[in-house]
Motif scaffolding. Sequence first.
Motif, PDB file in Angstrom:
ATOM      1  N   ARG A 133      -7.613   8.415 -14.035  1.00  0.00           N
ATOM      2  CA  ARG A 133      -6.304   7.765 -14.009  1.00  0.00           C
ATOM      3  C   ARG A 133      -6.148   6.889 -12.764  1.00  0.00           C
ATOM      4  O   ARG A 133      -6.328   7.349 -11.645  1.00  0.00           O
ATOM      5  CB  ARG A 133      -5.183   8.818 -14.046  1.00  0.00           C
ATOM      6  N   GLY A 134      -5.812   5.630 -12.971  1.00  0.00           N
ATOM      7  CA  GLY A 134      -5.601   4.698 -11.868  1.00  0.00           C
ATOM      8  C   GLY A 134      -6.859   4.027 -11.350  1.00  0.00           C
ATOM      9  O   GLY A 134      -6.779   3.160 -10.475  1.00  0.00           O
ATOM     10  N   SER A 135      -8.033   4.385 -11.897  1.00  0.00           N
ATOM     11  CA  SER A 135      -9.285   3.857 -11.344  1.00  0.00           C
ATOM     12  C   SER A 135      -9.402   2.337 -11.519  1.00  0.00           C
ATOM     13  O   SER A 135      -9.866   1.634 -10.615  1.00  0.00           O
ATOM     14  CB  SER A 135     -10.485   4.556 -11.985  1.00  0.00           C
ATOM     15  N   GLU A 136      -8.992   1.833 -12.672  1.00  0.00           N
ATOM     16  CA  GLU A 136      -9.096   0.389 -12.892  1.00  0.00           C
ATOM     17  C   GLU A 136      -8.148  -0.375 -11.959  1.00  0.00           C
ATOM     18  O   GLU A 136      -8.463  -1.475 -11.507  1.00  0.00           O
ATOM     19  CB  GLU A 136      -8.797   0.050 -14.355  1.00  0.00           C
ATOM     20  N   GLY A 137      -7.004   0.212 -11.665  1.00  0.00           N
ATOM     21  CA  GLY A 137      -6.092  -0.409 -10.720  1.00  0.00           C
ATOM     22  C   GLY A 137      -6.681  -0.450  -9.319  1.00  0.00           C
ATOM     23  O   GLY A 137      -6.485  -1.427  -8.569  1.00  0.00           O
ATOM     24  N   LYS A 138      -7.418   0.578  -8.955  1.00  0.00           N
ATOM     25  CA  LYS A 138      -8.078   0.588  -7.645  1.00  0.00           C
ATOM     26  C   LYS A 138      -9.162  -0.486  -7.586  1.00  0.00           C
ATOM     27  O   LYS A 138      -9.332  -1.157  -6.559  1.00  0.00           O
ATOM     28  CB  LYS A 138      -8.661   1.979  -7.377  1.00  0.00           C
ATOM     29  N   ILE A 139      -9.890  -0.634  -8.687  1.00  0.00           N
ATOM     30  CA  ILE A 139     -10.935  -1.662  -8.735  1.00  0.00           C
ATOM     31  C   ILE A 139     -10.315  -3.052  -8.596  1.00  0.00           C
ATOM     32  O   ILE A 139     -10.848  -3.919  -7.883  1.00  0.00           O
ATOM     33  CB  ILE A 139     -11.745  -1.538 -10.044  1.00  0.00           C
ATOM     34  N   GLU A 140      -9.180  -3.277  -9.246  1.00  0.00           N
ATOM     35  CA  GLU A 140      -8.491  -4.568  -9.117  1.00  0.00           C
ATOM     36  C   GLU A 140      -8.035  -4.802  -7.675  1.00  0.00           C
ATOM     37  O   GLU A 140      -8.057  -5.939  -7.184  1.00  0.00           O
ATOM     38  CB  GLU A 140      -7.288  -4.620 -10.061  1.00  0.00           C
ATOM     39  N   SER A 141      -7.642  -3.752  -6.987  1.00  0.00           N
ATOM     40  CA  SER A 141      -7.220  -3.873  -5.592  1.00  0.00           C
ATOM     41  C   SER A 141      -8.401  -4.251  -4.703  1.00  0.00           C
ATOM     42  O   SER A 141      -8.262  -5.066  -3.781  1.00  0.00           O
ATOM     43  CB  SER A 141      -6.604  -2.554  -5.107  1.00  0.00           C
ATOM     44  N   VAL A 142      -9.565  -3.646  -4.984  1.00  0.00           N
ATOM     45  CA  VAL A 142     -10.781  -4.006  -4.242  1.00  0.00           C
ATOM     46  C   VAL A 142     -11.106  -5.483  -4.455  1.00  0.00           C
ATOM     47  O   VAL A 142     -11.415  -6.220  -3.509  1.00  0.00           O
ATOM     48  CB  VAL A 142     -11.967  -3.125  -4.677  1.00  0.00           C
ATOM     49  N   LYS A 143     -11.031  -5.903  -5.700  1.00  0.00           N
ATOM     50  CA  LYS A 143     -11.335  -7.302  -6.025  1.00  0.00           C
ATOM     51  C   LYS A 143     -10.398  -8.257  -5.290  1.00  0.00           C
ATOM     52  O   LYS A 143     -10.826  -9.281  -4.755  1.00  0.00           O
ATOM     53  CB  LYS A 143     -11.239  -7.516  -7.531  1.00  0.00           C
ATOM     54  N   PHE A 144      -9.113  -7.908  -5.262  1.00  0.00           N
ATOM     55  CA  PHE A 144      -8.144  -8.752  -4.560  1.00  0.00           C
ATOM     56  C   PHE A 144      -8.504  -8.855  -3.085  1.00  0.00           C
ATOM     57  O   PHE A 144      -8.520  -9.946  -2.509  1.00  0.00           O
ATOM     58  CB  PHE A 144      -6.731  -8.182  -4.714  1.00  0.00           C
ATOM     59  N   ALA A 145      -8.787  -7.715  -2.454  1.00  0.00           N
ATOM     60  CA  ALA A 145      -9.122  -7.719  -1.027  1.00  0.00           C
ATOM     61  C   ALA A 145     -10.396  -8.511  -0.761  1.00  0.00           C
ATOM     62  O   ALA A 145     -10.489  -9.242   0.236  1.00  0.00           O
ATOM     63  CB  ALA A 145      -9.268  -6.285  -0.524  1.00  0.00           C
ATOM     64  N   ARG A 146     -11.377  -8.367  -1.643  1.00  0.00           N
ATOM     65  CA  ARG A 146     -12.646  -9.090  -1.444  1.00  0.00           C
ATOM     66  C   ARG A 146     -12.470 -10.593  -1.600  1.00  0.00           C
ATOM     67  O   ARG A 146     -12.913 -11.365  -0.739  1.00  0.00           O
ATOM     68  CB  ARG A 146     -13.690  -8.581  -2.451  1.00  0.00           C
ATOM     69  N   THR A 147     -11.812 -11.011  -2.661  1.00  0.00           N
ATOM     70  CA  THR A 147     -11.704 -12.450  -2.934  1.00  0.00           C
ATOM     71  C   THR A 147     -10.685 -13.139  -2.040  1.00  0.00           C
ATOM     72  O   THR A 147     -10.842 -14.313  -1.704  1.00  0.00           O
ATOM     73  CB  THR A 147     -11.345 -12.689  -4.409  1.00  0.00           C
ATOM     74  N   ARG A 148      -9.637 -12.426  -1.646  1.00  0.00           N
ATOM     75  CA  ARG A 148      -8.603 -13.024  -0.790  1.00  0.00           C
ATOM     76  C   ARG A 148      -8.889 -12.812   0.692  1.00  0.00           C
ATOM     77  O   ARG A 148      -8.103 -13.232   1.538  1.00  0.00           O
ATOM     78  CB  ARG A 148      -7.236 -12.427  -1.131  1.00  0.00           C
ATOM     79  N   ARG A 149      -9.977 -12.112   0.997  1.00  0.00           N
ATOM     80  CA  ARG A 149     -10.406 -11.883   2.382  1.00  0.00           C
ATOM     81  C   ARG A 149      -9.345 -11.129   3.193  1.00  0.00           C
ATOM     82  O   ARG A 149      -9.071 -11.447   4.361  1.00  0.00           O
ATOM     83  CB  ARG A 149     -10.797 -13.189   3.057  1.00  0.00           C
ATOM     84  N   VAL A 150      -8.754 -10.141   2.540  1.00  0.00           N
ATOM     85  CA  VAL A 150      -7.787  -9.273   3.201  1.00  0.00           C
ATOM     86  C   VAL A 150      -8.527  -8.025   3.685  1.00  0.00           C
ATOM     87  O   VAL A 150      -9.370  -7.482   2.963  1.00  0.00           O
ATOM     88  CB  VAL A 150      -6.663  -8.867   2.219  1.00  0.00           C
ATOM     89  N   PRO A 151      -8.279  -7.549   4.910  1.00  0.00           N
ATOM     90  CA  PRO A 151      -8.956  -6.335   5.387  1.00  0.00           C
ATOM     91  C   PRO A 151      -8.859  -5.207   4.373  1.00  0.00           C
ATOM     92  O   PRO A 151      -7.768  -4.908   3.861  1.00  0.00           O
ATOM     93  CB  PRO A 151      -8.194  -6.002   6.680  1.00  0.00           C
ATOM     94  N   PHE A 152     -10.018  -4.598   4.081  1.00  0.00           N
ATOM     95  CA  PHE A 152     -10.100  -3.551   3.069  1.00  0.00           C
ATOM     96  C   PHE A 152     -10.758  -2.310   3.643  1.00  0.00           C
ATOM     97  O   PHE A 152     -11.761  -2.390   4.362  1.00  0.00           O
ATOM     98  CB  PHE A 152     -10.900  -4.016   1.857  1.00  0.00           C
ATOM     99  N   PHE A 153     -10.200  -1.144   3.297  1.00  0.00           N
ATOM    100  CA  PHE A 153     -10.736   0.137   3.738  1.00  0.00           C
ATOM    101  C   PHE A 153     -10.751   1.059   2.526  1.00  0.00           C
ATOM    102  O   PHE A 153      -9.708   1.383   1.951  1.00  0.00           O
ATOM    103  CB  PHE A 153      -9.848   0.710   4.838  1.00  0.00           C
ATOM    104  N   GLY A 154     -11.944   1.472   2.093  1.00  0.00           N
ATOM    105  CA  GLY A 154     -12.089   2.396   0.971  1.00  0.00           C
ATOM    106  C   GLY A 154     -12.585   3.741   1.459  1.00  0.00           C
ATOM    107  O   GLY A 154     -13.567   3.808   2.204  1.00  0.00           O
ATOM    108  N   ILE A 155     -11.919   4.814   1.051  1.00  0.00           N
ATOM    109  CA  ILE A 155     -12.275   6.157   1.502  1.00  0.00           C
ATOM    110  C   ILE A 155     -12.645   7.013   0.302  1.00  0.00           C
ATOM    111  O   ILE A 155     -11.864   7.126  -0.656  1.00  0.00           O
ATOM    112  CB  ILE A 155     -11.110   6.799   2.271  1.00  0.00           C
ATOM    113  N   CYS A 156     -13.843   7.583   0.314  1.00  0.00           N
ATOM    114  CA  CYS A 156     -14.330   8.480  -0.734  1.00  0.00           C
ATOM    115  C   CYS A 156     -14.326   7.756  -2.084  1.00  0.00           C
ATOM    116  O   CYS A 156     -15.137   6.869  -2.309  1.00  0.00           O
ATOM    117  CB  CYS A 156     -13.521   9.770  -0.751  1.00  0.00           C
ATOM    118  N   LEU A 157     -13.401   8.089  -2.976  1.00  0.00           N
ATOM    119  CA  LEU A 157     -13.326   7.385  -4.249  1.00  0.00           C
ATOM    120  C   LEU A 157     -13.095   5.892  -4.032  1.00  0.00           C
ATOM    121  O   LEU A 157     -13.559   5.058  -4.818  1.00  0.00           O
ATOM    122  CB  LEU A 157     -12.208   7.972  -5.112  1.00  0.00           C
TER     123      LEU A 157
END
Length: 545
Positions: A360-384
Motif C-alpha cells: 500500500r502506497g508503494s507506487e506513490g513513493k516511487i512517484e515521489s522518488v521520480k519527482f525528486a530525481r527529475t526536479r533535482r530536489v534533495p531526496f532521502f530514502g530510508i529502508c523501503l
Amino acid sequence: MARYIFITGGVVSSLGKGLMAASLAALLQARGYKVRIRKFDPYLNVDPGTMSPYQHGEVYVTDDGAETDLDLGHYERFTGVSARQSDNITSGRVYRDIIAKERRGDYLGATVQVIPHVTDAIKAFALDDQDDLDFMLCEIGGTVGDIESLPFMEAIRQLRNELEPMQTLSVHVTLVPYIAAAGELKTKPTQHSVRELASLGIKPDVLLCRAEHPIPDSERQKIANFCNVRKEAVIPALDAPSIYSVPMQYHQVGLDAEVLRGFGITDAPAPDLTSWDDVTDRYFNPEGEVTIGVVGKYVGLPDAYKSLNEALVHGGLANRVKVNIKWIDAEVFEGEDESAIVAALEPMHGILVPGGFGERGSEGKIESVKFARTRRVPFFGICLGMQMACVESAREAGFDAASSTEFGETSEPVVGIITEWMSEEGIQEREEGGDLGGTMRLGAYEAKLSANSHISQIYGGAETISERHRHRYEVNARYIDPLERQGLVFSGLSPDGLLPEIVERPDHPWFVGVQFHPELKSRPFDPHPLFAGFIAAALKQSRLV
C-alpha cells in the motif's frame, strides 16, 4: 550499588512517563551520575515487533537487535546511553520464558504461579546488567489499576522491601485536570490514583503532577496532605513548548533535587546544562526554515515515525533552522496525474521517503522518488525508501516490471526477501514462510563506504560505519550493474560485498538512499550526519526557489 527509581502513572495514559523518565535521567547525568533507564511493558506480545504502528507507534531498535518500545528512543536521545535488549521487557516475554522452563522441568514439579515465579522473573530483570550504575530508572507501562500491570507492581513492592533502605524511590506521574466550567483545578484524580497505588503496597515518594494551568501552593499542599508526601515533593509539570524544554523545566521546579533528597543526597554537584541550553537556544531561535515532505504510509499517526520526526528536528538544530514537516500519504499519488503530484511536492525543499511494510502506497513513493530525481530536489530514502529509489531507477532503465517480491510475484525482482546474511554471531538464516516476530535483519551492522563518495564525505571521510537495521527485504545485488549504468551509484555495501546498503546519485544535488535507519542514532546534541546534511541541502534548495 545502583539506586532504583520506579516510575508509575495514574489517572489516564499518555501523561508522558517516558519523557519524564528521560528528562530525569538527563538531569541526573548532568550532575555527573551514571544512569540507565528500563521499560516494563504489561502487554502479552513478546515485543512490539509484530504490532501495527497504529496500535503502538514506531518500533525502536537497539544495537543488539532488540525490537522495543518507542520510549527507549526518548531514553537514548536524552541521555546518549545506547539501550540494550536488557532494557525492555514485556509480560509476553516473561510468560514465554517461564512456560519454556516449566516444559523443560526446571521447576522440579512445583506449581508455577504469578507469585513467586512471575514476580521473581521481573525482579531479576530489574536487577540484571547493572554495570557500575549510580541510578537505574524503571518505567512501568500502563496505568495504576490495570489488571495487566499488577505483577509488575507487586515486583516493585517486593523490591522496595528487599533492597537496602534509601536504595529505592517511587515517582508517580498523575494528572491535575482543569475543569473549565468550574474554573478550577481538581486534585481528586491524583488523590484516588495515589490511593490505588497505596492499596498495592507502594507509597510514592515524589508526585509529578501534569497540568495545563499553574498549580497554586495551596493546591500542592492539599495534594501533599491527602497523599502523605511533602509539599516540595509535589512537582508541577506544565505543558512545555517543546520536548527539549522539559529537562530544563523539570530542573527549575526542583524534580532532580527532590529525587536526590529522597535518597538522602544533599551535596550533589550542580548540573551542567550547557548542552541543553544550546539545544533550546537553537530550537527557539532559528535563523531560517525549510519544508520537508515526508511521503509515507502511516502519516495519520505521528508516533509511527517518532524517531524520524525528531531526527529531522535535530538536522534543523545542526543548521540552526526550523524544520516544517509536511506528512503526505503516499496513496494520494496513486492514480493521480503528474500535475497533482507536482502541486503537492513542488513547495517542498526536500523529500523523504521513510521505511514501511507492504504494498500500500508503494507506487506513490516511487512517484515521489521520480519527482525528486527529475526536479533535482534533495531526496532521502530510508529502508523501503531506498528500495523504491532502486525500483524507480530500474524502471527508468527499461525494467518496466521492476518491483519488490514483498508486493507479490514479479519478473524483475529488484527487491527480494533475504533468507541468509552474515552477522558477528555467524551466518543468520530465515525461512521465507517463518514467524514474523524477531526474524528480520535487526540491530547494528557495518557497511563499507566507497572512497571519495558523497556518503563518505557526509560521514567525515569514514571507510566503515555501523548503523541499525530492521528489514526483511534487500535490493537484489544482480541489478547493481544495470542500475549504476543508469546513474545510481552503490556507495555502501555490507563487509562481504553482498548486500547493498547505500545508494546515491553523483549527478544530483543531494540524492541518498540507505537500507538502515539512521534516525535511531540521532540525538539533539549530536545530530546524525545524514540528517544534518539533508537539511543543509534543503536549506540550499530553499534559497534557489
